[in-house]
Design a protein around this motif. Structure first.
Motif, mmCIF file in Angstrom:
data_model
loop_
_atom_site.group_PDB
_atom_site.id
_atom_site.type_symbol
_atom_site.label_atom_id
_atom_site.label_comp_id
_atom_site.label_asym_id
_atom_site.label_seq_id
_atom_site.Cartn_x
_atom_site.Cartn_y
_atom_site.Cartn_z
ATOM 1 N N PHE A 1 1.126 -1.281 0.199
ATOM 2 C CA PHE A 1 0.005 -0.037 0.160
ATOM 3 C C PHE A 1 1.047 0.950 -0.149
ATOM 4 N N ILE A 2 0.546 2.340 -0.945
ATOM 5 C CA ILE A 2 1.688 3.146 -0.899
ATOM 6 C C ILE A 2 1.112 4.300 -1.537
ATOM 7 N N SER A 3 0.821 5.452 -1.078
ATOM 8 C CA SER A 3 0.210 7.383 -1.312
ATOM 9 C C SER A 3 0.637 7.252 -2.441
ATOM 10 N N PRO A 4 -0.411 8.142 -3.505
ATOM 11 C CA PRO A 4 0.445 8.589 -4.632
ATOM 12 C C PRO A 4 1.788 9.414 -4.888
ATOM 13 N N ILE A 5 1.817 10.174 -4.210
ATOM 14 C CA ILE A 5 3.042 10.682 -4.258
ATOM 15 C C ILE A 5 4.561 10.007 -3.641
ATOM 16 N N ALA A 6 4.059 9.085 -2.866
ATOM 17 C CA ALA A 6 4.969 7.799 -2.723
ATOM 18 C C ALA A 6 5.114 7.396 -3.917
ATOM 19 N N LYS A 7 4.686 6.726 -4.150
ATOM 20 C CA LYS A 7 4.253 6.016 -5.800
ATOM 21 C C LYS A 7 5.267 6.456 -6.360
ATOM 22 N N LYS A 8 4.850 8.128 -6.624
ATOM 23 C CA LYS A 8 5.109 9.475 -8.246
ATOM 24 C C LYS A 8 7.176 8.993 -7.896
ATOM 25 N N LEU A 9 7.550 9.350 -6.882
ATOM 26 C CA LEU A 9 8.834 9.462 -6.086
ATOM 27 C C LEU A 9 10.131 8.047 -6.156
ATOM 28 N N VAL A 10 8.770 7.005 -5.701
ATOM 29 C CA VAL A 10 9.359 5.648 -5.547
ATOM 30 C C VAL A 10 9.834 5.142 -7.914
ATOM 31 N N LYS A 11 8.898 5.055 -8.506
ATOM 32 C CA LYS A 11 9.128 5.443 -10.141
ATOM 33 C C LYS A 11 10.458 5.935 -10.715
ATOM 34 N N LYS A 12 10.529 7.445 -9.783
ATOM 35 C CA LYS A 12 11.297 8.411 -10.412
ATOM 36 C C LYS A 12 12.464 8.113 -10.029
ATOM 37 N N GLN A 13 12.822 7.704 -8.825
ATOM 38 C CA GLN A 13 14.157 7.504 -8.329
ATOM 39 C C GLN A 13 14.463 6.055 -8.309
ATOM 40 N N ASN A 14 13.833 4.911 -9.096
ATOM 41 C CA ASN A 14 13.521 3.875 -9.273
ATOM 42 C C ASN A 14 14.477 3.886 -7.742
ATOM 43 N N ILE A 15 13.659 3.199 -6.844
ATOM 44 C CA ILE A 15 13.247 2.351 -5.301
ATOM 45 C C ILE A 15 12.612 1.212 -5.010
ATOM 46 N N SER A 16 14.083 0.803 -4.779
ATOM 47 C CA SER A 16 13.382 -0.833 -3.533
ATOM 48 C C SER A 16 12.075 -0.352 -2.827
ATOM 49 N N LEU A 17 10.978 -1.365 -2.644
ATOM 50 C CA LEU A 17 10.448 -0.761 -1.480
ATOM 51 C C LEU A 17 10.340 -1.490 -0.461
ATOM 52 N N LYS A 18 11.457 -2.784 -0.590
ATOM 53 C CA LYS A 18 11.440 -4.497 0.424
ATOM 54 C C LYS A 18 11.784 -4.115 1.083
ATOM 55 N N LYS A 19 12.850 -2.631 1.686
ATOM 56 C CA LYS A 19 13.615 -2.808 2.882
ATOM 57 C C LYS A 19 12.415 -1.284 3.823
ATOM 58 N N ILE A 20 11.372 -0.405 2.836
ATOM 59 C CA ILE A 20 11.183 -0.021 3.447
ATOM 60 C C ILE A 20 9.758 0.226 4.830
ATOM 61 N N ASP A 21 9.669 0.347 5.699
ATOM 62 C CA ASP A 21 8.471 0.923 6.659
ATOM 63 C C ASP A 21 7.383 1.656 6.626
ATOM 64 N N GLY A 22 5.907 0.489 5.865
ATOM 65 C CA GLY A 22 4.668 1.920 5.827
ATOM 66 C C GLY A 22 4.555 2.862 7.031
ATOM 67 N N SER A 23 4.772 3.459 7.203
ATOM 68 C CA SER A 23 4.367 4.899 8.650
ATOM 69 C C SER A 23 3.150 5.172 9.022
ATOM 70 N N GLY A 24 2.564 4.823 7.611
ATOM 71 C CA GLY A 24 1.307 5.475 7.303
ATOM 72 C C GLY A 24 -0.037 4.643 7.916
ATOM 73 N N ASP A 25 -1.576 4.389 7.666
ATOM 74 C CA ASP A 25 -1.945 3.857 7.849
ATOM 75 C C ASP A 25 -2.093 2.703 7.184
ATOM 76 N N ASN A 26 -2.360 1.078 8.237
ATOM 77 C CA ASN A 26 -2.657 0.010 7.686
ATOM 78 C C ASN A 26 -0.867 -0.743 7.014
ATOM 79 N N GLY A 27 0.035 0.434 7.749
ATOM 80 C CA GLY A 27 1.114 0.230 7.025
ATOM 81 C C GLY A 27 1.521 1.255 5.994
ATOM 82 N N ARG A 28 0.882 1.405 4.961
ATOM 83 C CA ARG A 28 1.004 2.253 4.074
ATOM 84 C C ARG A 28 2.181 2.984 3.995
#
Length: 374
Positions: free
Chosen positions: A104-131
């Motif tokens: 689960f990822i916010s639209p802004i975060a999703k845009k940053l991920v695409k732009k920076q080609n970041i792996s999400l494997k080691k990112i812990d979401g701090s939003g609701d329900n781990g978003r």
């Protein structure tokens, strides 16, 4: 039709690969059987031979970058072919699913991920329900920046060496046998041998030790074994591995059937395999099937040391430097040359008496080295 080229699995233990060199550029033609790239595995650098023909349309991994087996590294197809959808899929798939768990990822975060080609494997979401939200991406970037200071990330080879040695050390109970070898006759034999040879054919102490080790194994076949949870594997061949230090790790090329080869044959093969190891051009076949290993740090001035067994071997011989020492001989003190050796054994299948028989056998050969040639 465009063909997706994935990171190949070039060894049975390979999980990731690093592109060392691309032999083709985007837009260039490539034919089936040509070498597309040089790839570093956990064991060596291997040529990646392509099995399709066409034009290289896309390179997805830069030289020096690492990616997992089966990840897209290139696309080959017809010149001018539209591959936008394939590339789009490559960039988007990381945000759809990781380890079969929905991200689960916010639209802004999703845009940053695409732009920076970041792996999400080691990112812990701090939003609701781990978003995952923008703040999480920014925090990861900050942490990654800090990690880069004064740190060198492990190469695939270094990671695999760590795994193999840790497994060997903690799965097999090691014990050690130490022995002093009087090597005056060994020094004399090598000198006489080399005086009769061309410079490039000259033998080293290590060449003689490899031969002596193989000959001792033939006399002590209970040493030439490997452990299995259900049985002891008795090897038919005597294959001696020898440790070679390279820039970012260690390789162990193998002299196969060393007991059947002359010292001169062994010497030539050792020289060739050292050069191949240091250039990381040695084949996997030349690194496999050892039944016994030698590690020689004597050339670095190390007096004595203990080595971790090179699994699945059951033992390893450590060779120290040759030093002049006072020796008591015929009730008189003389100066002689001593070399310290250490035999590391796996106690699960090599009892102390078996190990002792072996180290005494090799001591006898090295102290009277003419018998090695017989």
């Amino acid at each position: 039709m465009a063909e997706i080229i994935s990171m190949p699995q070039l060894s049975d233990t390979m999980e990731e690969g690093t592109i060392i060199k691309w032999n083709k550029k985007v837009g260039e033609k490539i034919s089936e059987g040509e070498i597309l790239a040089e790839i570093e595995t956990d064991k060596a650098i291997q040529d990646f031979e392509i099995d399709v023909s066409g034009t290289l349309l896309f390179i997805g991994v830069k030289e020096g970058e690492r990616t997992k087996v089966n990840d897209i590294i290139a696309i080959i197809g017809e010149k001018g072919e539209n591959i936008d959808e394939i590339i789009k899929y490559k960039k988007n798939r990381i945000i759809k699913e990781i380890n079969n768990k929905r991200i689960f990822i916010s639209p802004i975060a999703k845009k940053l991920v695409k732009k920076q080609n970041i792996s999400l494997k080691k990112i812990d979401g701090s939003g609701d329900n781990g978003r995952i939200i923008k703040r999480d991406i920014e925090l990861k970037n900050k942490n990654d920046s800090n990690k880069l200071k004064n740190k060198v990330y492990h190469s695939l080879m270094r990671k695999k060496i760590a795994e193999r040695l840790s497994y060997s050390k903690f799965s097999s109970p090691h014990y050690y046998l130490f022995m002093d070898i009087h090597v005056d006759k060994l020094i004399e034999l090598r000198k006489n041998f080399n005086d009769k040879l061309y410079h490039e054919e000259r033998i080293s102490f290590n060449d003689i030790i490899i031969k002596a080790s193989a000959k001792s194994l033939k006399k002590n076949l209970k040493m030439n074994v490997s452990w299995n949870k259900d049985y002891i594997l008795l090897h038919d061949n005597i294959n001696i591995g020898f440790a070679v230090a390279i820039e970012d790790g260690l390789m162990v090329p193998v002299i196969k059937n060393a007991d059947e080869k002359s010292i001169l044959q062994i010497s030539k093969e050792v020289k060739e395999k050292i050069l191949l190891s240091k250039s990381k051009k040695i084949s996997l076949e030349e690194l496999e099937s050892s039944t016994f290993t030698i590690s020689n740090l004597g050339m670095y001035g190390v007096d004595s040391f203990t080595s971790i067994i090179n699994s699945p071997n059951s033992s390893i011989l450590s060779i120290g430097s040759i030093t002049e020492r006072p020796i008591i001989k015929n009730s008189k003190i003389e100066i002689g040359n001593i070399m310290k050796i250490t035999l590391s054994c796996d106690h699960r299948l090599i009892d102390g008496s078996i190990g002792s028989d072996y180290i005494r056998s090799i001591k006898k050969l090295l102290e009277d080295p003419i018998t090695i040639l017989l």
